[in-house]
Design an enzyme around this catalytic site. Structure first.
Site, PDB file in Angstrom:
ATOM      1  N   GLU A 180       0.942  -1.192   0.218  1.00  0.00           N
ATOM      2  CA  GLU A 180      -0.100  -0.064   0.064  1.00  0.00           C
ATOM      3  C   GLU A 180       0.771   1.319  -0.161  1.00  0.00           C
ATOM      4  O   GLU A 180       0.163   2.416   0.144  1.00  0.00           O
ATOM      5  CB  GLU A 180      -0.772  -0.030   1.339  1.00  0.00           C
ATOM      6  CG  GLU A 180      -1.927  -1.215   1.226  1.00  0.00           C
ATOM      7  CD  GLU A 180      -2.937  -0.915   0.122  1.00  0.00           C
ATOM      8  OE1 GLU A 180      -3.606   0.030   0.344  1.00  0.00           O
ATOM      9  OE2 GLU A 180      -3.416  -1.795  -0.504  1.00  0.00           O
ATOM     10  N   HIS A 259      -4.818   2.033   7.127  1.00  0.00           N
ATOM     11  CA  HIS A 259      -3.223   2.209   7.043  1.00  0.00           C
ATOM     12  C   HIS A 259      -2.653   2.774   8.155  1.00  0.00           C
ATOM     13  O   HIS A 259      -3.255   3.258   8.882  1.00  0.00           O
ATOM     14  CB  HIS A 259      -3.011   3.292   5.691  1.00  0.00           C
ATOM     15  CG  HIS A 259      -3.469   2.619   4.389  1.00  0.00           C
ATOM     16  ND1 HIS A 259      -4.118   3.562   3.402  1.00  0.00           N
ATOM     17  CD2 HIS A 259      -3.441   1.535   3.763  1.00  0.00           C
ATOM     18  CE1 HIS A 259      -4.138   3.017   2.358  1.00  0.00           C
ATOM     19  NE2 HIS A 259      -3.789   1.709   2.353  1.00  0.00           N
ATOM     20  N   CYS A 378      -2.692  11.532   3.690  1.00  0.00           N
ATOM     21  CA  CYS A 378      -2.930  10.775   2.529  1.00  0.00           C
ATOM     22  C   CYS A 378      -2.891  11.445   1.112  1.00  0.00           C
ATOM     23  O   CYS A 378      -2.501  10.788   0.126  1.00  0.00           O
ATOM     24  CB  CYS A 378      -4.546  10.234   2.662  1.00  0.00           C
ATOM     25  SG  CYS A 378      -4.849   9.132   3.814  1.00  0.00           S
TER      26      CYS A 378
END
Length: 455
Positions: A180, A259, A378
Site C-alpha cells: 500500500e 493504513h 493521504c
C-alpha cells in the site's frame, strides 16, 4: 519560512491533484469514512480546489510543494478487459446496467491519495547514492490496483535522470505481496539531511515460515503484508540496521485504521502515535531507539485521551508533520479535528504543551477528501531530495504562484461542481476528462503518460 538545518536536503511533499471523476462510491472496505459516505453527491471542483488551497498554503509557509497528476478515469481499458465491448458509450452503458460497482471502481479518483502511490528511499540512505522509488501494487482493492502502471509512468517522467533516480517495478500483484505504499512507511532521522531509519508497518504475514500464528483483525482486512515491506526494503538496498518492521494492532484495523498513517505520523526524530498503533508498542520503540543515531522523541496519545473511534473520525494522526528552520515542527490537521472535543483538547494540552518539537497546529479544510477517507497525510507523497536532485526534475511539478494560478483556472474550465454515482456512465464525462488531462500534461510538461495519449 521552513528550512532544514542540515545541508541542502529538503522534504518535498507531492500532493495528488483530485481528478475530475471524484465521487463517493464507498469502494474501500475497512475505510469507515468511505463506506459511510458511499452514494452521496460529490463536488469534484471543490475537492480539487481544496487540495490546491492546501498545497498553496504550505508553499507560502516555505515548505517545498510538488504536484502529481490524477489518473485517467473512467478506465475504459479495464472495462474492455473485463468483457465489455463496443463504443465508449456502449461500454459505459453496459457496465452501468450489468455491473454498476465495476463502473464505480473504474471511475474512482483515489489516486489523489499519493501516500499510496509509492515508497521512496532518499539517496542519503541508499547504498548507490540514488533516490529509489517503488510504485505500490495496491492489489487489495480493484479500483486502486488500476493505478500502478500510470503511476510508474508519471514518476519516471518526473524523476527521469537514471544517475540520480532508480525506479523499481511494483511488487507482484498477489495477496502475499500486498503493498500500500508510503501510507505504511515512515522515515525517522535527526533531520532530513541525516541518514534515517525506515519504519515499515504491516497488517499481516503471508507466509508462516516460523509457524507463528499472529493476532489478526476480525472485522476488516489487513492490507499490507510483512513480505511486501521486506521486498521493498530489499529493492532499495536497505541494511538491517536501517529498517524496523512492526505489526499494526489488529484492533486498530478493525476500528477503521486501514493504513498506518491513520494512527501514526513521524517526522525527523518524532513519532506521534496512538497507543493502539502497534501490536507490540514497547518492542517497536526499543528497535527504533537502538537503530536511530539521534534520540527518538515518541509522542504517545493514550486511548483515554483520544479513543480509536475519535482518532479515525478526526484523522488526527493522518496529519502532516513538517520541519521548521528553528527545529520546531508544524502539524497540519484536517478541520474535523476541531469538531471533536477530545481531539482538539489533546492537540492543545498534550501535543502543543508537551515536551516535543510540535509548536504549531495549522487547520486545513479538505472535507471532500475526508468524506472519502483521506486526510492531509493521504494527499501527499514525501520525497527527501538534495538541491541537485530537486534541480534534476523533469517537468513542471514544483508549485509556485504561477503554476497554482494555472491549475486553479484549469480546474475551473474542466471540473463539474456536482457528480453523483449514477452520472458516471455519462460518456461526456469520459471525454471531458480526456480533454482535461491532455491539457494538464502540457501545463506540467510531463509528455505522454496516459493510456489515451500512448495509443
Amino acid at each position: 519560512m521552513s528550512e532544514l538545518r542540515n545541508g541542502d536536503y529538503r522534504e518535498v511533499n507531492f500532493d495528488g491533484l483530485v481528478g475530475p471523476t471524484h465521487n463517493y462510491a464507498g469502494l474501500a472496505l475497512g475505510n469507515v469514512a468511505s463506506m459511510t459516505h458511499g452514494g452521496l453527491v460529490a463536488n469534484p471542483r471543490e475537492a480539487a480546489l481544496q487540495g490546491l488551497a492546501k498545497m498553496k498554503a504550505l508553499m507560502e509557509m516555505g515548505y517545498p510543494q510538488g504536484v502529481l497528476p490524477p489518473q485517467q478515469r473512467p478506465d475504459l481499458g479495464a472495462l474492455r478487459a473485463l468483457g465489455f465491448s463496443g463504443s465508449d458509450e456502449r461500454v459505459l452503458a453496459r457496465a452501468a446496467g450489468e455491473a454498476p460497482q465495476l463502473l464505480r471502481a473504474v471511475c474512482s479518483a483515489s489516486s489523489m491519495w499519493t501516500a499510496n502511490a509509492a515508497t521512496v528511499t532518499p539517496s542519503l540512505d541508499a547504498p548507490d547514492g540514488r533516490v529509489h522509488l517503488t510504485p505500490a501494487n495496491l492489489q487489495s482493492s480493484f479500483h486502486r490496483f488500476l493505478e500502478p502502471a500510470t503511476t510508474a509512468r508519471v514518476l519516471a517522467a518526473i524523476f527521469h535522470d537514471p544517475s540520480r533516480f532508480a525506479h523499481h517495478p511494483a511488487l507482484p500483484a498477489t495477496p502475499a505481496f500486498s503493498d500500500e505504499g508510503a501510507a505504511n512507511h515512515t522515515r525517522l532521522a535527526g533531520d532530513h539531511g541525516e541518514p534515517g531509519v525506515h519504519l515499515y508497518v504491516y497488517g499481516r504475514k503471508a507466509f508462516g515460515w516460523d509457524n507463528e500464528i499472529a493476532p489478526a483483525p476480525k472485522r476488516f482486512p489487513a492490507r499490507q503484508t510483512l513480505e511486501a515491506s521486506q521486498a521493498v526494503a530489499r529493492q532499495h538496498g536497505l541494511a538491517d540496521h536501517q529498517r524496523v518492521f512492526a505489526q499494526q494492532h489488529p484492533e486498530a484495523i478493525d476500528a477503521g485504521v486501514f493504513h498506518n498513517d491513520v494512527i501514526a505520523v513521524g517526522n525527523g526524530p518524532v513519532l506521534l502515535y496512538h497507543e493502539m498503533a502497534f501490536l507490540d508498542e514497547a518492542a517497536v520503540l526499543d528497535e527504533l531507539r537502538a537503530r536511530l543515531a539521534t534520540p527518538l522523541i515518541p509522542v504517545r496519545v493514550p486511548a483515554e485521551a483520544v479513543s480509536l473511534a475519535d482518532a479515525v473520525g478526526s484523522y488526527l494522526f493522518n496529519s502532516q508533520l513538517l520541519s521548521n528552520r528553528d527545529g520546531s515542527m508544524t502539524l497540519v490537521v484536517p478541520g474535523e479535528c476541531q469538531e471533536r472535543e477530545s481531539v482538539w483538547r489533546t492537540i492543545q494540552d498534550h501535543l502543543l504543551a508537551g515536551p516535543n518539537p510540535i509548536a504549531e497546529v495549522v487547520v486545513k479544510d479538505v472535507k471532500q477528501s475526508m468524506r472519502n477517507g483521506g486526510g492531509p497525510a493521504c494527499l501527499r507523497l514525501r520525497v527527501v531530495l538534495s538541491a541537485e536532485e530537486r534541480a534534476a526534475f523533469s517537468g513542471r511539478v514544483l508549485l509556485d504562484d504561477a503554476l497554482h494560478g494555472e491549475l486553479v483556472a484549469w480546474v475551473g474550465r474542466h471540473y463539474r461542481d456536482r457528480l453523483a454515482p449514477e452520472e458516471l456512465a455519462d460518456p461526456q464525462l469520459a471525454e471531458e476528462t480526456r480533454q482535461a488531462l491532455d491539457e494538464l500534461t502540457g501545463i506540467l510538461a510531463l509528455g505522454s503518460v496516459y493510456p489515451f495519449q500512448l495509443g
